[in-house]
Design an enzyme around this catalytic site. Structure first.
Site, PDB file in Angstrom:
ATOM      1  N   LYS A  14      44.886  26.738  33.150  1.00  0.00           N
ATOM      2  CA  LYS A  14      43.745  26.164  33.873  1.00  0.00           C
ATOM      3  C   LYS A  14      43.274  27.153  34.920  1.00  0.00           C
ATOM      4  O   LYS A  14      44.073  27.748  35.651  1.00  0.00           O
ATOM      5  CB  LYS A  14      44.170  24.849  34.540  1.00  0.00           C
ATOM      6  CG  LYS A  14      43.005  23.952  34.895  1.00  0.00           C
ATOM      7  CD  LYS A  14      42.266  23.432  33.669  1.00  0.00           C
ATOM      8  CE  LYS A  14      42.087  21.933  33.703  1.00  0.00           C
ATOM      9  NZ  LYS A  14      41.620  21.423  32.397  1.00  0.00           N
ATOM     10  N   THR A  59      46.218  22.180  29.472  1.00  0.00           N
ATOM     11  CA  THR A  59      45.658  22.796  30.683  1.00  0.00           C
ATOM     12  C   THR A  59      45.495  21.730  31.769  1.00  0.00           C
ATOM     13  O   THR A  59      45.553  22.028  32.951  1.00  0.00           O
ATOM     14  CB  THR A  59      44.318  23.496  30.391  1.00  0.00           C
ATOM     15  OG1 THR A  59      43.303  22.537  30.152  1.00  0.00           O
ATOM     16  CG2 THR A  59      44.429  24.459  29.224  1.00  0.00           C
ATOM     17  N   ARG A 180      26.536  60.782  58.056  1.00  0.00           N
ATOM     18  CA  ARG A 180      25.873  59.757  57.240  1.00  0.00           C
ATOM     19  C   ARG A 180      26.465  58.393  57.553  1.00  0.00           C
ATOM     20  O   ARG A 180      27.521  58.289  58.182  1.00  0.00           O
ATOM     21  CB  ARG A 180      26.035  60.070  55.740  1.00  0.00           C
ATOM     22  CG  ARG A 180      27.463  59.991  55.252  1.00  0.00           C
ATOM     23  CD  ARG A 180      27.596  60.171  53.742  1.00  0.00           C
ATOM     24  NE  ARG A 180      29.002  60.064  53.339  1.00  0.00           N
ATOM     25  CZ  ARG A 180      29.429  60.058  52.090  1.00  0.00           C
ATOM     26  NH1 ARG A 180      28.570  60.170  51.092  1.00  0.00           N
ATOM     27  NH2 ARG A 180      30.719  59.954  51.810  1.00  0.00           N
ATOM     28  N   GLN A 229      36.646  59.358  48.692  1.00  0.00           N
ATOM     29  CA  GLN A 229      37.919  59.666  48.028  1.00  0.00           C
ATOM     30  C   GLN A 229      39.007  60.008  49.048  1.00  0.00           C
ATOM     31  O   GLN A 229      40.126  59.489  48.986  1.00  0.00           O
ATOM     32  CB  GLN A 229      37.747  60.858  47.063  1.00  0.00           C
ATOM     33  CG  GLN A 229      37.014  60.560  45.781  1.00  0.00           C
ATOM     34  CD  GLN A 229      35.499  60.775  45.859  1.00  0.00           C
ATOM     35  OE1 GLN A 229      34.887  60.590  46.913  1.00  0.00           O
ATOM     36  NE2 GLN A 229      34.883  61.128  44.745  1.00  0.00           N
ATOM     37  N   HIS A 257      25.137  52.658  49.588  1.00  0.00           N
ATOM     38  CA  HIS A 257      24.287  53.711  50.155  1.00  0.00           C
ATOM     39  C   HIS A 257      23.258  53.169  51.141  1.00  0.00           C
ATOM     40  O   HIS A 257      22.665  52.106  50.921  1.00  0.00           O
ATOM     41  CB  HIS A 257      23.551  54.446  49.026  1.00  0.00           C
ATOM     42  CG  HIS A 257      24.467  55.043  48.003  1.00  0.00           C
ATOM     43  ND1 HIS A 257      25.399  56.004  48.311  1.00  0.00           N
ATOM     44  CD2 HIS A 257      24.598  54.807  46.670  1.00  0.00           C
ATOM     45  CE1 HIS A 257      26.055  56.341  47.205  1.00  0.00           C
ATOM     46  NE2 HIS A 257      25.599  55.618  46.202  1.00  0.00           N
TER      47      HIS A 257
END
Ligand code: URC
Length: 302
Positions: A14, A59, A180, A229, A257
């Protein structure tokens, strides 16, 4: 059944079982809201291949079990423990079920501050993030595996992020930047290296959760980021350094962005570049997607 086919995987249960558990004491009340998926594997092949329902724990029973265990558990607030109580119950009660999965989303309810003090029984949703847990318990070896996580933790910083020095060729148009906006929605999971039921239930899950969140937020804020990264890897190694019980971490960070709006043709020409850049347009897609799994090196055999 046609001989040329094979049932390769079979798992059912379920999904989206929603519950709110309230723990009441005279001093304060605790509210825990969860969404649970409880899934089963085992000797259930014939229900698929021979229409044999005798092996099907319904279920609906899975849903009832979630509420039954929630009623009796002291640990609903710690989803890892509650999940393991669910999987244990299924393995104990159904001898033909050999693997049970409990996947839980814990929704955020934070105590409302009244005159600076946490209120006894009133809560606010003060963030978009959720806590996630996936416990898998195997009858074989009484083994527990657990993946805990945080999903959709939204962060943004307005400086302290650069991106330059990347590979360039005739397909590269991205300008290098030394300053940025960096924004992402953190999705991360971590696994534990304690697999017996007893050792698993001794882990301080809340401490690890709080620590992972703190490291993620503080590293994001303070790292002079060379790239998504590099910041991500720093977060992951810091988690492994601080928590020996954590075996592996997985992070998935979309690069949300924010691009400077071109105002050079607006109202006779406005400079919104370089030192004058302060109006950005959030661009939801396409977005970069940076992922990594960092784990401990396997211990070398002596
Ligand atoms: O931190 C980043 N990593 C990338 O791989 C990448 N690619 C890109 O276009 N911008 C960025 N930013």
């Amino acid at each position: 059944m046609p001989e040329q086919f094979v049932l390769k995987t079979a798992k059912y249960g379920k999904d989206k079982v929603r519950l709110l558990k309230v723990y009441r004491t005279p001093q304060k009340q605790v509210a825990v809201e969860l969404t649970v998926r409880l899934m089963l594997e085992g000797d259930i092949e014939t229900s698929y291949t021979k229409a044999d329902n005798s092996v099907v724990v319904t279920t609906d029973t899975c849903k009832n079990t979630v509420y039954y265990i929630a009623k009796h558990s002291q640990n609903v607030d710690t989803p890892e423990l509650f999940a393991q109580e669910l999987t244990q119950h299924m393995l104990n009660h159904y001898s033909h079920i050999h693997v049970a999965h409990a996947e839980i989303i814990k929704h955020k309810w934070t105590r409302i501050l009244v005159d600076g003090k946490p209120h006894a029984h009133s809560f606010v949703r003060d963030g978009d993030e959720v806590q996630t847990v996936h416990v898998t318990q195997y009858r074989k070896g009484d083994r527990v595996e657990c993946k805990s996580g945080i999903s959709n933790l939204l962060v943004l910083k307005t400086t302290g992020s650069a991106f330059y020095g990347y590979y360039k060729d005739q397909f590269t148009t991205l300008p290098e930047v030394w300053d940025r906006i960096f924004s992402t929605a953190v999705d991360c999971t971590w696994t534990y290296n304690k697999h017996s039921v007893a050792a698993f239930r001794n882990i301080d899950f809340q401490r690890v959760f709080d620590g992972v969140k703190k490291i993620t937020l503080e590293t994001f804020a303070t790292d002079d980021s060379a790239s998504v990264q590099a910041t991500m890897y720093l977060i992951q190694t810091r988690i492994l350094e601080l928590f020996p019980e954590v075996e592996e971490t997985y992070y998935s960070l979309p690069n949300k962005h924010y691009f400077g709006v071109d105002m050079s043709k607006l109202a006779g020409g406005i400079d919104n570049t370089g030192k004058n850049l302060d109006v950005y347009q959030p661009v939801s897609d396409p977005s970069g997607l940076i992922t990594a799994t960092v784990s401990r090196k396997p211990k070398s055999r002596l």
